[in-house]
Scaffold this active site. Structure first.
Site, PDB file in Angstrom:
ATOM      1  N   GLU A 104      -0.549  -8.882  -6.774  1.00 20.34           N
ATOM      2  CA  GLU A 104      -0.659  -8.040  -7.966  1.00 20.34           C
ATOM      3  C   GLU A 104      -0.426  -8.817  -9.265  1.00 20.34           C
ATOM      4  O   GLU A 104       0.438  -8.479 -10.065  1.00 20.34           O
ATOM      5  CB  GLU A 104       0.318  -6.858  -7.843  1.00 20.34           C
ATOM      6  N   GLU A 161      -2.098  -3.764   1.776  1.00 25.42           N
ATOM      7  CA  GLU A 161      -1.061  -2.735   1.766  1.00 25.42           C
ATOM      8  C   GLU A 161      -1.744  -1.395   1.996  1.00 25.42           C
ATOM      9  O   GLU A 161      -2.742  -1.079   1.350  1.00 25.42           O
ATOM     10  CB  GLU A 161      -0.296  -2.705   0.444  1.00 25.42           C
TER      11      GLU A 161
END
Length: 1018
Positions: free
Chosen positions: A462, A529
């Site tokens: 991220e 994820e």
């Protein structure tokens, strides 16, 4: 960078991230003799500095004891601190949890690489030591395995070095600074540095020396770095071993290297003759022939013993190195392990312990690797930083595929309140951030490169996109072409799409994944994820695992995440509880968002694991009335190490059990007949249970551990006509008063209230079962996922409707064999909604309850359609014939099995960090509630199985508590029978709704029924 004096300005200088630090190298061990190497025990040439250090804490740099490192400075009055350990968990500073935002957001107006000057805590550490005997004439180094986030080192008053990157080692040469006798080691640790801008992971913000610290010496000819590369031929049968060594030391000239490769049984497979060291380098390459392959299913490891001899022919060093022969490659746009398509059944794992934070122990890691294996997971992503070296050794040994992720996350620099806004993103395309980011990649690769468990290097997490991260990916591919490269952030920045070898997304919905896979993609897909396991979650996971067989380019995913990040704290009365963000007065905070684990913080497996274990099964069992179809989805392992156990239950009671030896090869299936003799069975509901269990103990589980399960439920029609037992029937006596109606049938005494419009008393053999009367219920205590979808706002009218139903009518009728009374309720949510609850008291003393709901258009979905009442807390035991054994919901019941399960009522409440709906059971045929003397009552389903929740708390009590300690003392056992409860969801916890088929439309008609009857103690 080299320097002889420390400079505090390095903290904020993006170009300075190491000073005098040694180059990164492989994490191998080394010994002086073959005997020591074979034992692979503690290294004699390593001296542990873990333990008690002297310590001073300062809230900011200008308050620190600046001259503490000097020889004349006395730390006699300082505190003690334990190393390894976090400063904040040992009584200093502020414990803080934030997710995506930077910890100083709203407190300091900063842009990278600026640092907060008023809040940059400094820990000053002092430790003295004497060199071990025999080290005096040898080089001596120090290794810091993990320090957060930046630190300076001095020895005997002289500056040694500086390091950043909290999660990879920093080594320094102490030799020039040593003195005879006592040596004074001083370490100054800063919580904030330029590295802090790169470490915005979803975790608690700590600082300190939190991993091992040790001194080490090396022999006169020492292997500083080992690089092992294995290759397989096109048949994936024969292996090649390539070994590159870097040596150093005064005895390197004229030194020779020999090696021998041994199999797992200790047999010598190949020997390498004496090879001279040239310019400090040695390369070995040998065709090994047919080899046993390494995989997560069969983690076969060879052992390579590398021996260094000096010019005189004396053995000076032996390096034992684990070797796993395997290939990982892309074939026709699909990832393959040893020539077979791989599916990652993975989980993201933070290093965490509720008392020690990220300073996890060997025992923690052993428990984790065993638990992960026991629950059919085959892969781990090291979210979001390199782990301790021991973790990779365990993954090699136990068999887990690893995505090794570099220490990089800059989430707060480009995503704000969920919106992508990269105006000041780092590292982005900013060249000044290139070196500091690249250093983290190099440190990870050089340390971890020899672990066969690592299949993929990850460029971090991220951090948006950009050229810097793209260059990191190119480094990975150049430095190690035997592995693939992962990075999810290209989803937000397609300019550098080649950064990642696979399409990786977070929390994509199943429909979005299918849309990608149906568009002729160029890359395979993984969810790095998915299934956000916050609180009561993991609903709908089957929608993802069903894609595994449907799309070859769908290659699995990694659940978020493994363990709750919660920390023990004491409440105002001195009782410990597991605390989350904000509980320590930390602001800003992201509160309970740290509780996303399928394992509770105290390392108890959560109820969610039941679903994970089943849906991640490599071996699928499909029983029916005659036998079982076995589908072995393993790539390499057959079923020979398992025993097939089968049983037949009637109404929950076992009537037949047996075992069979069945060996099904990998990637194949078979049908096995079972001796069930169904035609001779008496009428009733039956369950055929089949399971594979371990024949013998393994590294990761005991003998008898179940690895695969399948169940088939069927009804065998009754051939005979049921005959009522007239001895169990009694005359029905009705007493209608002005306010109440009493009904007596033998030992059953029932009282209905006209005023309250409900059943107010049910005495069975003189024992009251109703403490507070049954009322319609349409609300459940919101789960974390419910809160993420704003259920309180969107569906909150049902909360009020549940608090204030009004009885508007009642009617009754009496027949010789029953008395029936029906109450009609109106709800404040809509004048058009009508709810009826009918109670029928029968001649056998049972009470039949029928609940109907007639909805209306324009209303929000129902969270639950139920009837709830309170009974005595003395009924503290519950036993079900239901789906179980753990809690389950409409969208999380694949891993549940029909059977008789039991629990204490107190234990039905799952220990989620925030109290919420938990403890539900679907498919309930009957349930018994009893006191400790065995007295109580039974609830039975009537027309169809119901759902049931038995709890010490009401939905409203749970709803209004933010911690378990806020819940009231237990005064009741709360019984909630429902026809249907909505699923719990889990696609994410910030807006993803429960899938439509697991929601409850409010505009139709709903009904359910059940029976309450006495339990007679036998």
């Amino acid at each position: 960078m080299k320097a002889t004096h420390a400079d505090i300005n390095w903290l904020g200088d993006v170009s300075v991230f190491e000073v005098n630090r040694l180059n990164a190298y492989s994490d191998h061990r080394y010994y002086r003799t073959m005997e020591e190497a074979k034992a692979s025990g503690a290294m004699a040439m390593r001296y542990n500095l873990n333990g008690t250090w002297k310590f001073n804490y300062a809230i900011r740099p200008d308050c620190r004891p600046e001259a503490f490192y000097k020889q004349e400075f006395s730390s006699a009055g300082w505190d003690d601190i334990e190393v390894p350990g976090h400063i904040q968990l040992q009584g200093y500073g502020q414990i803080q949890y934030v997710n995506t935002q930077y910890p100083w957001d709203g407190l300091n107006d900063l842009r990278p690489p600026a640092l907060p000057q008023d809040q940059n805590p400094v820990g000053s550490y002092i430790r003295t030591f004497h060199l071990p005997t025999g080290w005096q004439n040898s080089p001596v180094y120090i290794s810091f395995q993990g320090v957060e986030s930046a630190f300076y080192v001095w020895l005997n008053g002289q500056f040694v070095g500086y390091g950043e990157d909290s999660f990879t080692p920093s080594d320094f040469d102490l030799t020039p600074f040593l003195q005879d006798g006592e040596n004074k080691l001083a370490v100054e640790v800063y919580q904030r540095s330029t590295g802090s801008w790169l470490e915005d992971q979803d975790f608690w913000r700590f600082s300190g020396i939190f991993r091992d610290v040790y001194l080490y010496t090396v022999p006169a000819a020492h292997i500083r770095d080992v690089r092992v590369v294995t290759d397989l031929d096109k048949s994936y049968t024969n292996g090649t071993l390539n070994v590159d060594l870097k040596l150093e030391g005064k005895a390197t000239d004229g030194a020779k290297v020999e090696a021998e490769l041994r199999d797992a049984e200790g047999n010598t497979v190949k020997t390498f003759g004496g090879i001279e060291v040239t310019n400090g380098l040695v390369s070995l390459r040998e065709e090994i022939g047919q080899v046993n392959l390494w995989s997560a299913e069969i983690p076969y490891l060879y052992r390579l013993y590398i021996q260094v001899y000096d010019a005189a022919g004396e053995l000076v060093e032996v390096v034992p190195q684990a070797v796993g022969f395997r290939t990982f490659e892309m074939i026709d746009k699909v990832m393959h392990i040893n020539g077979k398509r791989i599916v990652f059944k993975g989980v993201n794992r933070h290093e965490f312990n509720p008392r020690r934070g990220r300073a996890v122990t060997k025992e923690d890691m052993l428990w984790d690797v065993q638990t992960i294996k026991q629950n059919n997971m085959n892969a781990v992503r090291t979210s979001h930083y390199p782990n301790q070296s021991l973790w990779y050794e365990l993954c090699d040994e136990y068999g887990l595929y690893v995505i090794d992720e570099m220490n990089l996350e800059t989430h707060g620099s480009w995503q704000k309140l969920g919106a992508v806004e990269p105006s000041w993103v780092i590292p982005g395309d900013r060249p000044e951030w290139h070196d500091i980011v690249m250093d983290r990649a190099v440190s990870m690769v050089e340390r971890d490169k020899n672990h066969p468990s690592i299949l993929i290097w990850s460029c971090g997490n991220e951090s948006h996109g950009g050229e810097v991260i793209y260059k990191v990916s190119q480094y990975f591919k150049t430095a190690d072409p035997t592995r693939l490269v992962h990075y999810e952030g290209v989803f937000h920045d397609r300019r550098f799409n080649d950064t990642s070898d696979m399409e990786s997304r977070m929390y994509a919905k199943p429909a979005d994944i299918e849309e990608f896979l149906n568009a002729n993609p160029e890359k395979p897909y993984i969810s790095c994820e998915y299934m956000h396991a916050m609180g009561n979650s993991i609903g709908g996971m089957h929608k993802y695992t069903e894609l595994e067989d449907k799309y070859p380019m769908y290659q699995g995913g990694f659940i978020w995440d493994y363990i709750d990040q919660a920390i023990y704290k004491k409440d105002r009365y001195g009782k410990e509880f597991l605390a989350y963000g904000g509980d320590f007065g930390d602001r800003p905070s992201d509160y309970s968002f740290c509780g996303d684990g399928i394992v509770h913080a105290d390392r108890r497996v959560s109820a969610k694991m039941q679903e994970v274990k089943f849906l991640y099964q490599n071996i699928k069992l499909f029983p029916d009335r005659e036998g079982v179809k076995i589908v072995n989805g393993n790539l390499f392992a057959d079923t020979s190490e398992f025993e097939l156990v089968y049983s037949l239950d009637r109404e929950g009671h076992e009537v037949l059990r047996g075992t069979l030896e069945v060996n099904v090869g990998p990637q194949s299936e078979t049908i096995v007949k079972l001796p069930l003799d169904v035609e001779s069975l008496a009428g009733g509901e039956y369950a055929v249970n089949t399971a594979f269990v371990l024949k013998a103990a393994t590294l990761w589980a005991e003998k008898g551990e179940e690895v695969a399960f399948g169940q088939f439920v069927f009804i065998q029609e009754k051939s005979e006509t049921a005959v009522s037992d007239l001895n169990l029937t009694n005359e029905i006596q009705v007493v209608e008063g002005d306010v109440n109606i009493g009904v007596r049938v033998g030992q059953t005494h029932v009282l209905f209230s006209k005023a309250f419009g409900t059943l107010v008393s049910l005495k069975l053999s003189g024992q009251e079962t109703i403490s507070q009367p049954p009322m319609p219920l349409f609300w459940r205590a919101t789960t974390d996922n419910d809160k993420g979808t704003a259920m309180g706002f969107e569906l909150g009218a049902w909360y009020a409707a549940s608090l204030l139903p009004r009885c508007v009518n009642w009617k009754a009728e009496q027949n010789p064999d029953q008395y029936r009374i029906e109450f009609t309720y109106k709800l404040n949510i809509s004048a058009d909604v009508q709810v009826k609850v009918a109670y029928t008291v029968r001649a056998d003393g049972s009470v039949h309850v029928h609940n109907t709901y007639k909805g209306a258009a324009g209303l929000p979905d129902l969270p639950i359609h139920a009837l709830s009442f309170k009974t005595s807390p003395e009924f503290e035991n519950v036993e079900w014939l239901a789906m179980g054994p753990e809690e389950n919901y409409a969208d999380r019941a694949f891993g549940a099995r029909l059977g008789i399960h039991d629990s204490k009522v107190a234990d039905t409440v799952a220990p989620y960090l925030v109290p919420q709906e938990s403890g539900n059971r679907t498919g309930v045929r009957w349930a018994k509630l009893t006191d400790n003397a065995g007295r109580g009552f039974k609830i039975e389903s009537a027309a169809a199985p119901v759902e049931l929740n038995v709890s010490p708390y009401t939905a409203f009590e749970l709803e209004n508590a933010q911690h378990a300690y806020e819940l009231p003392p237990v005064h009741y056992t709360v019984v909630t029978v429902s026809g249907k409860q909505m699923g719990v969801g889990g696609d994410d916890s910030w807006g993803a709704p429960v899938h439509p088929e697991y929601r409850i439309a409010s505009d139709g008609e709903l009904q359910f029924e059940f029976v309450i009857r006495a339990l007679y103690k036998m």
